[in-house]
Structures are given as C-alpha cells and as structure tokens.
Design a protein around this motif. Structure first.
Motif, PDB file in Angstrom:
ATOM      1  N   ARG A 194     -25.913  10.439  51.298  1.00 22.95           N
ATOM      2  CA  ARG A 194     -25.949   9.303  52.224  1.00 22.95           C
ATOM      3  C   ARG A 194     -25.129   9.589  53.484  1.00 22.95           C
ATOM      4  O   ARG A 194     -25.518   9.185  54.580  1.00 22.95           O
ATOM      5  CB  ARG A 194     -25.465   8.031  51.527  1.00 22.95           C
ATOM      6  CG  ARG A 194     -26.476   7.548  50.521  1.00 22.95           C
ATOM      7  CD  ARG A 194     -26.003   6.345  49.756  1.00 22.95           C
ATOM      8  NE  ARG A 194     -27.036   5.963  48.798  1.00 22.95           N
ATOM      9  CZ  ARG A 194     -27.188   4.744  48.323  1.00 22.95           C
ATOM     10  NH1 ARG A 194     -26.369   3.776  48.689  1.00 22.95           N
ATOM     11  NH2 ARG A 194     -28.147   4.488  47.462  1.00 22.95           N
ATOM     12  N   VAL A 195     -24.009  10.284  53.337  1.00 19.49           N
ATOM     13  CA  VAL A 195     -23.238  10.699  54.516  1.00 19.49           C
ATOM     14  C   VAL A 195     -24.132  11.534  55.420  1.00 19.49           C
ATOM     15  O   VAL A 195     -24.231  11.288  56.633  1.00 19.49           O
ATOM     16  CB  VAL A 195     -21.974  11.499  54.103  1.00 19.49           C
ATOM     17  CG1 VAL A 195     -21.349  12.208  55.304  1.00 19.49           C
ATOM     18  CG2 VAL A 195     -20.951  10.585  53.425  1.00 19.49           C
ATOM     19  N   LEU A 196     -24.811  12.521  54.843  1.00 16.91           N
ATOM     20  CA  LEU A 196     -25.691  13.391  55.633  1.00 16.91           C
ATOM     21  C   LEU A 196     -26.857  12.614  56.220  1.00 16.91           C
ATOM     22  O   LEU A 196     -27.277  12.892  57.357  1.00 16.91           O
ATOM     23  CB  LEU A 196     -26.176  14.563  54.781  1.00 16.91           C
ATOM     24  CG  LEU A 196     -25.088  15.563  54.385  1.00 16.91           C
ATOM     25  CD1 LEU A 196     -25.613  16.547  53.341  1.00 16.91           C
ATOM     26  CD2 LEU A 196     -24.527  16.295  55.594  1.00 16.91           C
ATOM     27  N   ASP A 197     -27.382  11.624  55.490  1.00 20.64           N
ATOM     28  CA  ASP A 197     -28.468  10.796  56.020  1.00 20.64           C
ATOM     29  C   ASP A 197     -28.021  10.009  57.245  1.00 20.64           C
ATOM     30  O   ASP A 197     -28.759   9.905  58.228  1.00 20.64           O
ATOM     31  CB  ASP A 197     -28.994   9.823  54.958  1.00 20.64           C
ATOM     32  CG  ASP A 197     -29.874  10.490  53.923  1.00 20.64           C
ATOM     33  OD1 ASP A 197     -30.326  11.635  54.159  1.00 20.64           O
ATOM     34  OD2 ASP A 197     -30.095   9.874  52.859  1.00 20.64           O
ATOM     35  N   VAL A 198     -26.820   9.441  57.187  1.00 20.26           N
ATOM     36  CA  VAL A 198     -26.316   8.680  58.344  1.00 20.26           C
ATOM     37  C   VAL A 198     -26.147   9.610  59.540  1.00 20.26           C
ATOM     38  O   VAL A 198     -26.517   9.270  60.664  1.00 20.26           O
ATOM     39  CB  VAL A 198     -24.984   7.960  58.002  1.00 20.26           C
ATOM     40  CG1 VAL A 198     -24.276   7.459  59.253  1.00 20.26           C
ATOM     41  CG2 VAL A 198     -25.240   6.809  57.047  1.00 20.26           C
ATOM     42  N   ILE A 199     -25.621  10.790  59.294  1.00 20.14           N
ATOM     43  CA  ILE A 199     -25.438  11.757  60.383  1.00 20.14           C
ATOM     44  C   ILE A 199     -26.789  12.154  60.963  1.00 20.14           C
ATOM     45  O   ILE A 199     -26.975  12.177  62.170  1.00 20.14           O
ATOM     46  CB  ILE A 199     -24.658  12.993  59.881  1.00 20.14           C
ATOM     47  CG1 ILE A 199     -23.207  12.608  59.591  1.00 20.14           C
ATOM     48  CG2 ILE A 199     -24.742  14.141  60.891  1.00 20.14           C
ATOM     49  CD1 ILE A 199     -22.415  13.681  58.857  1.00 20.14           C
ATOM     50  N   ARG A 200     -27.748  12.444  60.099  1.00 17.38           N
ATOM     51  CA  ARG A 200     -29.075  12.869  60.542  1.00 17.38           C
ATOM     52  C   ARG A 200     -29.798  11.730  61.266  1.00 17.38           C
ATOM     53  O   ARG A 200     -30.417  11.932  62.300  1.00 17.38           O
ATOM     54  CB  ARG A 200     -29.891  13.346  59.342  1.00 17.38           C
ATOM     55  CG  ARG A 200     -31.242  13.912  59.692  1.00 17.38           C
ATOM     56  CD  ARG A 200     -32.033  14.451  58.512  1.00 17.38           C
ATOM     57  NE  ARG A 200     -31.741  13.895  57.212  1.00 17.38           N
ATOM     58  CZ  ARG A 200     -30.932  14.447  56.295  1.00 17.38           C
ATOM     59  NH1 ARG A 200     -30.331  15.583  56.539  1.00 17.38           N
ATOM     60  NH2 ARG A 200     -30.724  13.862  55.133  1.00 17.38           N
ATOM     61  N   ARG A 201     -29.695  10.514  60.724  1.00 23.10           N
ATOM     62  CA  ARG A 201     -30.375   9.364  61.327  1.00 23.10           C
ATOM     63  C   ARG A 201     -29.832   9.052  62.705  1.00 23.10           C
ATOM     64  O   ARG A 201     -30.585   8.811  63.631  1.00 23.10           O
ATOM     65  CB  ARG A 201     -30.220   8.128  60.455  1.00 23.10           C
ATOM     66  CG  ARG A 201     -31.486   7.636  59.867  1.00 23.10           C
ATOM     67  CD  ARG A 201     -31.246   6.381  59.134  1.00 23.10           C
ATOM     68  NE  ARG A 201     -29.875   6.389  58.631  1.00 23.10           N
ATOM     69  CZ  ARG A 201     -29.386   5.547  57.767  1.00 23.10           C
ATOM     70  NH1 ARG A 201     -30.119   4.602  57.305  1.00 23.10           N
ATOM     71  NH2 ARG A 201     -28.138   5.619  57.361  1.00 23.10           N
ATOM     72  N   ALA A 202     -28.523   9.009  62.797  1.00 26.87           N
ATOM     73  CA  ALA A 202     -27.919   8.693  64.094  1.00 26.87           C
ATOM     74  C   ALA A 202     -28.302   9.773  65.089  1.00 26.87           C
ATOM     75  O   ALA A 202     -28.734   9.473  66.195  1.00 26.87           O
ATOM     76  CB  ALA A 202     -26.414   8.566  63.965  1.00 26.87           C
ATOM     77  N   GLY A 203     -28.149  11.039  64.702  1.00 23.95           N
ATOM     78  CA  GLY A 203     -28.605  12.145  65.523  1.00 23.95           C
ATOM     79  C   GLY A 203     -28.068  12.166  66.940  1.00 23.95           C
ATOM     80  O   GLY A 203     -28.554  12.926  67.766  1.00 23.95           O
ATOM     81  N   ASP A 204     -27.119  11.338  67.243  1.00 20.56           N
ATOM     82  CA  ASP A 204     -26.636  11.242  68.615  1.00 20.56           C
ATOM     83  C   ASP A 204     -25.148  11.542  68.723  1.00 20.56           C
ATOM     84  O   ASP A 204     -24.527  11.249  69.722  1.00 20.56           O
ATOM     85  CB  ASP A 204     -26.933   9.860  69.179  1.00 20.56           C
ATOM     86  CG  ASP A 204     -26.324   8.744  68.340  1.00 20.56           C
ATOM     87  OD1 ASP A 204     -25.566   9.045  67.398  1.00 20.56           O
ATOM     88  OD2 ASP A 204     -26.600   7.579  68.629  1.00 20.56           O
TER      89      ASP A 204
END
Length: 192
Positions: A90-100
C-alpha cells in the motif's frame, strides 16, 4: 441576520490538505489557500482557525484519508508477516498513484517543521502508532514462524518504520518507483 458559509468545509479541507501536502506549510501562503479552497479568509479563520490550525487539521485529515487505509492490514490484532507486506504494498501504491513526488504529508511535515510547534507531537504520534502496529505484527510473525525467532523486535520495527518513511522521502526526492521498490524489498527480506 447570520452569516452563511459560501464553501463546503470538508471539501475546503481536502483542497487545503492537497496544497500543504504538495507545497508544505511555509510555501503555502494564505492567499493561495483562500483561492484553492474557494473560502474567504474569514470563512477559513472562522471554520479552522489560523493557518497553523488549518495545517494541523489537514494533517489529521491526511491521517484519516490516506494513512488509516494504508495501515488497515496491520490493525488486525492477528496481523503477521503477510500484513506487513500488504502494508508496504500500500505504501508503494500511494507512491505510484501520486506519481508527482508528494511523498507522505506526515513525513514532509516532520522534515519541514522538525521538532518545532504542535506538528512535532502529531508526527511522533503517527510514528509511534506505525511502530506499535509493526511490532505487534512482527511478534505474531515470530510466533507463526513467518520470521526468525532470533529477530530483535524493537530494532526490526524501527527499521521497518524507517523503511516506510524512507520510501516516501525517496519518492519526494524524485527517485523512480523501481528504485523505491528494490529499497523496500531489501528491507523485507526474511518476511514470508
């Protein structure tokens, strides 16, 4: 005659949270908060207090909207190695989703504000919560054989907390998701 608010406080709070998350406290002027939230200066002050109060309320909103779902796998009293991995997924998902490059709002606040003002207490409270949940999951993992019985619980929980914060810091600094994923996977070696 009473004054009515020309904005939706929950929506304004979400907009303020996004601005503070992206720019930080110091780089977010009150005029920009007024424009971005659609509230008047009076409306913001009457609803949230000053800029610092709005910042603290935004941190709390972030905790509820982003961190609570991220920590959800660890909240189960039976959480173990698999839930630690799901937390990091989930940490990686938030990082990937934000992508900014926003990273983690709480980590950003810790970096920007340091040990000053009420922000430090909120940050410590968050880190203590994550560390406590990781420690419990590691104890369960040791019991069920997911990790070595020789694992030093407090040191490993500290390391995993640092890994989560570090992943967000790396994202904030513009590192690729592949680099961050390798960083996390290295920290998780030994968890089944």
């Amino acid at each position: 005659m009473s004054r009515t608010k020309a904005f939706e406080p929950a929506e304004a709070l979400d907009h303020a949270m996004e601005l503070f998350w992206r720019q930080g406290y110091t780089a977010t002027p009150l005029d920009q908060l007024v424009r971005h939230t659609g509230a008047s200066r009076y409306g913001l002050y009457a609803t949230f207090g000053g800029k610092r109060d709005l910042f603290l309320t935004s941190l709390e909103r972030y905790s509820q909207a982003v961190m609570d779902p991220m920590l959800q796998p660890l909240e189960d009293a039976r959480a173990s190695g698999a839930e630690i991995r799901r937390f990091f997924d989930r940490v990686l998902d938030v990082i990937r989703r934000a992508g900014d490059g926003r990273g983690c709002f709480i980590c950003n606040a810790a970096f920007e504000r340091g040990a000053r003002d009420p922000v430090a207490g909120r940050v410590r409270q968050h880190f203590d919560r994550v560390r406590r949940l990781l420690t419990r999951a590691l104890r369960n993992a040791r019991r069920d054989g997911s990790v070595s019985r020789d694992l030093a619980m407090p040191a490993c929980a500290d390391h995993l907390l640092g890994t989560a914060a570090g992943a967000f810091l790396l994202a904030r600094s513009g590192m690729s998701i592949g680099f961050i994923r390798r960083f996390v996977e290295t920290a998780l070696r030994g968890l089944t």
